[in-house]
Scaffold this motif. Structure first.
Motif, mmCIF file in Angstrom:
data_model
loop_
_atom_site.group_PDB
_atom_site.id
_atom_site.type_symbol
_atom_site.label_atom_id
_atom_site.label_comp_id
_atom_site.label_asym_id
_atom_site.label_seq_id
_atom_site.Cartn_x
_atom_site.Cartn_y
_atom_site.Cartn_z
ATOM 1 N N SER A 49 -6.706 -7.729 -10.320
ATOM 2 C CA SER A 49 -7.250 -8.788 -9.464
ATOM 3 C C SER A 49 -7.497 -8.281 -8.041
ATOM 4 O O SER A 49 -8.468 -8.672 -7.385
ATOM 5 C CB SER A 49 -6.308 -9.995 -9.444
ATOM 6 N N LEU A 50 -6.626 -7.392 -7.570
ATOM 7 C CA LEU A 50 -6.825 -6.792 -6.248
ATOM 8 C C LEU A 50 -8.042 -5.871 -6.243
ATOM 9 O O LEU A 50 -8.845 -5.900 -5.307
ATOM 10 C CB LEU A 50 -5.577 -6.011 -5.835
ATOM 11 N N VAL A 51 -8.173 -5.064 -7.272
ATOM 12 C CA VAL A 51 -9.313 -4.154 -7.355
ATOM 13 C C VAL A 51 -10.622 -4.920 -7.427
ATOM 14 O O VAL A 51 -11.627 -4.547 -6.828
ATOM 15 C CB VAL A 51 -9.168 -3.214 -8.578
ATOM 16 N N GLN A 64 -6.500 -2.150 -1.948
ATOM 17 C CA GLN A 64 -7.213 -2.021 -3.220
ATOM 18 C C GLN A 64 -7.124 -0.609 -3.779
ATOM 19 O O GLN A 64 -6.948 -0.412 -4.983
ATOM 20 C CB GLN A 64 -8.680 -2.429 -3.053
ATOM 21 N N GLU A 65 -7.243 0.385 -2.909
ATOM 22 C CA GLU A 65 -7.174 1.777 -3.369
ATOM 23 C C GLU A 65 -5.812 2.086 -3.976
ATOM 24 O O GLU A 65 -5.702 2.761 -5.008
ATOM 25 C CB GLU A 65 -7.460 2.734 -2.209
ATOM 26 N N ALA A 85 -3.778 -0.120 -5.307
ATOM 27 C CA ALA A 85 -3.679 -0.852 -6.568
ATOM 28 C C ALA A 85 -4.386 -0.107 -7.689
ATOM 29 O O ALA A 85 -3.885 -0.015 -8.816
ATOM 30 C CB ALA A 85 -4.262 -2.256 -6.406
ATOM 31 N N ALA A 86 -5.569 0.443 -7.393
ATOM 32 C CA ALA A 86 -6.308 1.206 -8.401
ATOM 33 C C ALA A 86 -5.535 2.450 -8.816
ATOM 34 O O ALA A 86 -5.462 2.794 -10.010
ATOM 35 C CB ALA A 86 -7.681 1.594 -7.855
ATOM 36 N N SER A 111 0.839 -1.204 0.000
ATOM 37 C CA SER A 111 0.000 0.000 0.000
ATOM 38 C C SER A 111 0.870 1.249 0.000
ATOM 39 O O SER A 111 0.552 2.252 -0.647
ATOM 40 C CB SER A 111 -0.916 0.018 1.236
ATOM 41 N N ARG A 115 -11.414 -7.569 -6.023
ATOM 42 C CA ARG A 115 -11.802 -8.140 -4.722
ATOM 43 C C ARG A 115 -12.199 -7.063 -3.715
ATOM 44 O O ARG A 115 -12.471 -7.365 -2.551
ATOM 45 C CB ARG A 115 -10.653 -8.961 -4.146
ATOM 46 N N GLN A 116 -12.249 -5.824 -4.157
ATOM 47 C CA GLN A 116 -12.556 -4.723 -3.242
ATOM 48 C C GLN A 116 -13.997 -4.815 -2.775
ATOM 49 O O GLN A 116 -14.918 -5.016 -3.565
ATOM 50 C CB GLN A 116 -12.331 -3.367 -3.917
#
Length: 373
Positions: free
Chosen positions: A364-366, A307-308, A310-311, A242, A368-369
């Motif tokens: 893939s991370l986004v 997730q944030e 990653a986006a 992060s 799963r948010q």
């Protein structure tokens, strides 16, 4: 979700950074360049920042920090990147290793390492990626074996930026073999001067040397150099990413190119297509900066905005590439020089979407948010 921090946060800090970078440029001590946080290394500049309290800003004062917020730190990093300043010497340690140690390190490890990061005395490299593993960070084969008083680390890392200059390495190693590859991983702080450490340069397309291969042959690491809990490395490293993925360097690596595009548009006032393109880029930059502030705000709240971040990295990488392509379309860069802002950014651009996680990993991370109310 908490409201975003005020847009004028850190105005005094911005002024201090602008004064420092302007004085160094005026004295000919550095030339602004694209991708400066990775490719522009000057330990003396980092020490000047440290002397002014502009490194380890978010660390507690007892460890040499300033006790400031991540939002205030963002103001400083934005200005340093905008100025194309030579910040690579302290960037990794300040950005993610120090915060990881603050969250998970023992009191002994904090007392040993954090003041050295704050003083720009500890230069860190990242021992994460391994040969044949691609973007699969969990495919770690570097091993750590317990011995009396600590661990012996053996393995092979690759694409390790500035390992040849680093005093310390963060190393993700396997401490247990399990059926699930995400388990049994542990984070360590390792001395690059220790017996058994060797580095091999990997020159890039321009002939620059910042990447390396690093090999560890039974390198002894004292027990207190474990970050957090043995075997809990995967959860910790995901949290640590992060800090790596959610900063302004994922948006402003090609800022000197954008500045050239703005200057060209000012001269070509009748070029409606160019002004429309520039307007679109500036609007996207405003949104991305807002996302940076939101990630910083969540870090200040003690969260790990995986997730944030990653986006932000996914969108920021696309923006940086589009900035480079926009300047190419102006016709100003028929024969780009590797010494110019455009040539530097063009050579760096293939790495924008790889370092810190490939696009597929980020998406893939986004995906799963969780939806927040």
């Amino acid at each position: 979700m908490s409201p975003p921090p005020p847009l004028d946060a850190g105005a005094e800090l911005r002024a201090r950074v602008r004064e420092l970078t302007a004085s160094w440029r005026a004295a000919g001590r550095y030339v602004p360049r694209s991708d400066s946080w990775l490719r522009s290394f000057d330990l003396e500049f980092s020490k000047a920042l440290a002397a002014d309290g502009l490194i380890a800003m978010t660390y507690p004062k007892e460890y040499g920090g300033a006790g400031r917020s991540n939002v205030e730190r963002l103001a400083v990093t934005e200005e340093l990147l905008r100025a194309g300043a030579p910040v690579a010497a302290h960037w990794i340690g300040d950005r993610q290793i120090g915060p990881a140690i603050l969250r998970h390190g023992s009191p002994a490890l904090r007392a040993e390492i954090l003041p050295r990061i704050a003083a720009a005395e500890a230069v860190f490299c990242l021992g994460m990626s391994e040969p044949e593993a691609g973007s699969d960070l969990a495919a770690v084969r570097t091993s750590a074996t317990p011995v009396r008083g600590g661990w012996l680390i053996s393995g092979h890392k690759i694409w390790t930026s500035h390992a040849h200059r680093a005093t310390h390495a963060y190393v993700l190693a396997r401490t247990a073999r399990t059926e699930r590859k995400h388990e049994g991983l542990t984070e360590f702080v390792l001395d690059m001067a220790a017996d058994g450490v060797s580095t091999t340069p990997i020159p890039d397309l321009a002939g620059e040397h910042h990447f390396n291969e690093v090999r560890f042959e039974e390198v002894f690491v004292p027990a207190h150099r474990v970050i957090g809990t043995v075997g809990n490395g995967w959860r910790q490293v995901v949290e640590q990413l992060s800090f790596e993925r959610g900063g302004a360097e994922r948006v402003l690596s090609s800022y000197p190119v954008l500045a050239e595009l703005v200057a060209h548009a000012a001269e070509e006032r009748d070029d409606a297509e160019l002004r429309s393109l520039l307007g679109s880029l500036v609007a996207r930059l405003a949104v991305l900066r807002r996302l940076c502030r939101e990630v910083a705000g969540r870090l200040d709240a003690g969260q790990a905005p995986v997730q944030e971040a990653a986006a932000l990295k996914y969108l920021g990488n696309a923006f940086e590439v589009d900035v480079v392509e926009a300047l190419r379309r102006t016709g100003l860069c028929h024969e780009p020089s590797p010494d110019g802002a455009f040539g530097q950014a063009l050579l760096a651009s293939p790495g924008f979407g790889l370092r810190g996680g490939a696009a597929e990993v980020l998406l893939s991370l986004v995906a799963r948010q969780e939806t927040r109310a």
